[in-house]
Design an enzyme around this catalytic site. Structure first.
Site, short mmCIF file in Angstrom:
data_model
loop_
_atom_site.label_atom_id
_atom_site.label_comp_id
_atom_site.label_asym_id
_atom_site.label_seq_id
_atom_site.Cartn_x
_atom_site.Cartn_y
_atom_site.Cartn_z
N ASP A 311 1.34 -1.33 0.11
CA ASP A 311 0.43 -0.37 -0.40
C ASP A 311 0.79 0.90 0.00
O ASP A 311 2.16 1.47 -0.29
CB ASP A 311 -0.41 -0.24 0.95
CG ASP A 311 -2.18 1.17 0.85
OD1 ASP A 311 -1.75 1.56 0.02
OD2 ASP A 311 -3.41 0.45 1.68
C1 BGC Z 1 -4.96 3.38 0.67
C2 BGC Z 1 -5.27 1.97 -1.00
C3 BGC Z 1 -5.75 2.60 -2.23
C4 BGC Z 1 -3.96 3.30 -2.72
C5 BGC Z 1 -4.05 3.62 -3.35
C6 BGC Z 1 -4.00 3.57 -0.23
O1 BGC Z 1 -3.82 4.59 0.95
O2 BGC Z 1 -5.33 2.30 1.43
O3 BGC Z 1 -6.53 1.56 -0.46
O4 BGC Z 1 -5.97 1.60 -2.36
O5 BGC Z 1 -4.42 4.55 -1.11
O6 BGC Z 1 -4.47 5.17 -3.80
#
Ligand code: BGC
Length: 753
Positions: A311
């Site tokens: 993530d």
């Molecule tokens: C979130 C994810 C997301 C990613 C990309 C992160 O901060 O936890 O769920 O897919 O950002 O935007």
């Protein structure tokens, strides 16, 4: 560091007890030999392999500064050149802050892919986006209810259709990879991402998972109408102890396996191509640094073959926030050793520098890079990207079509849940004079929630044109006098005098209570109670003694115990998307009959979050009157304008072998003149077990259509193996003994031998 390594070993032993034998038999996670992929790998340098494992945010290749791009947003050809020809990046994500038109997407994707396939190592980039309730970063895309609302439909077919539309519109924007669905179980109502889940129950969430993955990927994800799904966020992300996003979770291995793992297991069986890792820590170990979870469990035990992407900044966080590594180099080593394939770094190239140096020094073998590259190239191939990196944008004539919008409207209609309807106040006559007020009454943003055109969803500039708010749709569907007044901001008083004056002129008051769109850390809250300003609005209006209807639009179940008695009818709309206004209006006027059911236990108090499948001790306190389970509304609850009754519950056998199945049948009757849909919910309880049993668990359900005065016999065939729980040895087990079936207060028992 020492303590941490010990922790890793302990956790891996717990998982391995179940997996070793399987691993020896069949390493399912290995991708078979593929000449095309091996050919690419054989020609790639270390820098190219590391690049393939790198995912950068679009800001990195755009004009301006990260998070402060030049407007209107433009790609920076020098930065793109560096990304492709110097860093060989394998993946790009996101938007530069807000929604783009399809034309804009066409230009961006064409520019990136043209460069990637003609220069660098000539491998197309895989672009990823959070299209979590429709393609929320493309102008005019069809926006659905958020996942919690989709779960409230209890209709997997609708979820599948919705996912199919999203896949189509995502590809129509040139994007083949959707960071969705969230498969975290929503058992912590304080958590800011509660609305992104399918709710608290494992079985319901599993059914929705199956439907969603099939809708996104179909049988062949290279189909230009399908995308790769991304299971988020592996594992145990949704239950931070403090309720605050990305703070520690403490989840025993047994509970992880029984409650938090099954949705991911289901998605892997449905061939989900990618997974995103939990940003947080479980039991003191950041998941990004945990090989027991990322390799032993995910790869060896579950046989996952696809890409494991981090993530946001999560490798950086290993040293910056979690403090399990002293610097980026050590953090990269931990994450790669744990099993990460791709790093959403995403705003710099620190991952590349560190990984190249680790391979150069021999601390990480080049063959380890090959493993990840093989998986990344395999997913690219599966998506058809190696053959067709740039889609035919003209192909997508059904983008935002009426056919797609109808599915979003149906989803919103079937999600809205009638929680109270005193003296059958609803449905209202179409000519009723109505005041529509409250912070959610005239706001597409509150109606949609976060991840709508912008990350937090609060900017009004990008809202879909011609889409109706609750107030606008009620007005349009009515022949009476429908007026609007704000009444209260989300957490600040507004001009209440004006609202009261307008209420006096109305026959019914619809109060649309809401919560600011928000998610992740910005969505953390201190208190689950509804803000005072909204409570005061209700209290003042209730003094007028007019019928009051609440329409709720919350990110999580906000406590409304103090005002529940002031409402004559209550509809939960969840975060219903662009068609939520129309759906609410149709339900208010009886043009559609509500059929949503709560996919979570709605708490009555801020100090008591006990799910429906709680233990017997949580309902025992007879003497002192403080039993733990005392919700506002139970999981699975939701009323209808029809009147349903159940009879003739029967089973095919009363004594059943563990290896056998039981057939359960029941009659459901619509005792009204109004056609409706009812969700038949089958709960089973184990009377005695070696691990304290839950009072009941949902084991099957079906949504059925019933015409006026119609009876249907509904049958379920349930394998007894579905009644298993995770035992003291961390293994699934069905124990012999007496079990009870419960369907809407009809009960029968059977014995498992
Ligand atoms: C979130 C994810 C997301 C990613 C990309 C992160 O901060 O936890 O769920 O897919 O950002 O935007």
């Amino acid at each position: 560091m020492k303590g941490m390594k010990l922790g890793l070993i302990l956790v891996s032993i717990i998982f391995l007890t179940n997996s070793c034998s399987e691993k020896k038999k069949n390493n399912k996670s290995e991708i078979g030999f593929d000449k095309e992929i091996e050919n690419f790998i054989s020609k790639m340098s270390i820098a190219e392999k590391v690049g393939q494992m790198t995912q950068i945010n679009i800001d990195v290749i755009s004009k301006g500064e990260i998070f402060n791009l030049v407007k209107p947003h433009q790609l920076d050809s020098l930065k793109l050149d560096s990304a492709i020809n110097h860093y060989f990046v394998g993946s790009i994500l996101n938007v530069g802050g807000h929604t783009y038109t399809r034309d804009r997407w066409e230009k961006i994707i064409t520019q990136i892919q043209t460069k990637a396939i003609t220069e660098g190592n000539k491998i197309p980039v895989i672009y990823g986006i959070d299209a979590i309730h429709g393609v929320n970063y493309t102008v005019d895309a069809t926006l659905f209810p958020q996942q919690i609302g989709q779960a409230a439909t209890w209709n997997p077919e609708l979820v599948k259709q919705g996912a199919s539309v999203t896949a189509y519109e995502c590809r129509a924007s040139g994007i083949p990879w959707n960071f969705s669905p969230v498969l975290d179980i929503g058992r912590q109502p304080l958590w800011s991402r509660f609305f992104e889940t399918y709710g608290e129950d494992v079985y319901l969430a599993k059914k929705m998972t199956e439907a969603c993955i099939t809708g996104y990927q179909g049988d062949d994800p290279s189909n230009p109408e399908k995308v790769a799904s991304c299971m988020k966020h592996f594992l145990g992300y949704s239950t931070p102890l403090s309720g605050k996003d990305r703070t520690p979770a403490w989840i025993p291995a047994r509970q992880l396996k029984e409650y938090y793992l099954p949705t991911f297991e289901t998605a892997i069986k449905e061939n989900a191509l990618t997974v995103m890792i939990n940003s947080g820590e479980i039991n003191g170990i950041p998941v990004h640094a945990n090989p027991a979870i990322l390799t032993n469990l995910l790869r060896d035990e579950l046989g996952f073959k696809g890409i494991a992407v981090t993530d946001w900044e999560d490798i950086i966080k290993l040293y910056r926030d979690h403090k399990v590594a002293k610097d980026m180099r050590e953090a990269v080593k931990l994450a790669i050793d744990a099993g990460i394939d791709m790093s959403m770094t995403p705003n710099d190239y620190s991952f590349n520098r560190a990984l190249i140096s680790l391979v150069d020094s021999g601390e990480i073998k080049e063959s380890r890079l090959d493993e990840s590259c093989r998986r990344i190239l395999w997913v690219k191939k599966k998506l058809g990207l190696l053959k067709n990196p740039i889609p035919s944008f003209d192909y997508y004539t059904k983008f935002a079509s009426n056919e797609h919008k109808k599915i979003a409207l149906n989803t919103a209609l079937e999600s809205i849940t009638l929680l109270k309807n005193e003296k059958s106040l609803l449905p209202l006559k179409e000519n009723t004079n109505i005041l529509v007020c409250g912070p959610a009454a005239n706001s597409l943003n509150i109606q949609n929630g976060a991840w709508t055109h912008t990350w937090q969803g609060v900017d009004t500039a990008y809202n879909t044109k011609k889409t109706k708010t609750f107030y606008e749709a009620i007005k349009e569907n009515s022949t009476g006098n429908v007026i609007y007044s704000l009444g209260s901001e989300l957490d600040k008083k507004a001009n209440l005098n004006e609202t009261i004056a307008k209420a006096k002129k109305s026959e019914v008051i619809v109060i649309c209570l809401g919560e600011i769109p928000c998610t992740e850390i910005p969505g953390n809250i201190k208190d689950l109670n509804l803000p005072d300003a909204q409570v005061e609005l209700v209290k003042e209006l209730s003094k007028l003694n007019k019928p009051i209807v609440f329409a709720l639009s919350f990110n999580r179940p906000r406590i409304i115990n103090s005002i529940v008695n002031d409402a004559n009818a209550i509809l939960h709309t969840y975060l219903s998307g662009d068609f939520g206004g129309e759906a609410l209006a149709q339900i208010l006027f009886g043009k559609s009959n509500p059929s949503g059911k709560l996919p979570f236990t709605y708490p009555r108090y801020t100090g008591s979050f006990v799910p429906y499948d709680h233990k017997y001790t949580e309902i025992l306190d007879i003497s002192f009157g403080h039993k733990a389970f005392n919700p506002q509304w139970e999981f699975g609850f939701g009323m209808s304008y029809s009147i349903f009754s159940y009879s003739n519950l029967s089973i095919n056998k009363t004594e059943i072998l563990k290896t056998d199945s039981i057939t359960i049948s029941i009659d459901v009757t619509n005792n009204s003149e109004i056609a409706g849909k009812e969700v038949v919910q089958v709960y089973i309880s184990d009377s005695t077990a070696s691990i304290t049993p839950s009072v009941k668990r949902l084991r099957a359900f079906r949504k059925v259509n019933l015409n006026a005065n119609e009876t249907k016999r509904v049958q379920f065939k349930l394998p007894i193996s579905d009644l298993a729980f995770v035992d003291v040895n961390n293994k699934w087990k069905v124990e012999e003994g007496y079990f009870k079936i419960e369907i809407a207060n009809n009960r029968l028992g059977f014995v498992v031998k």
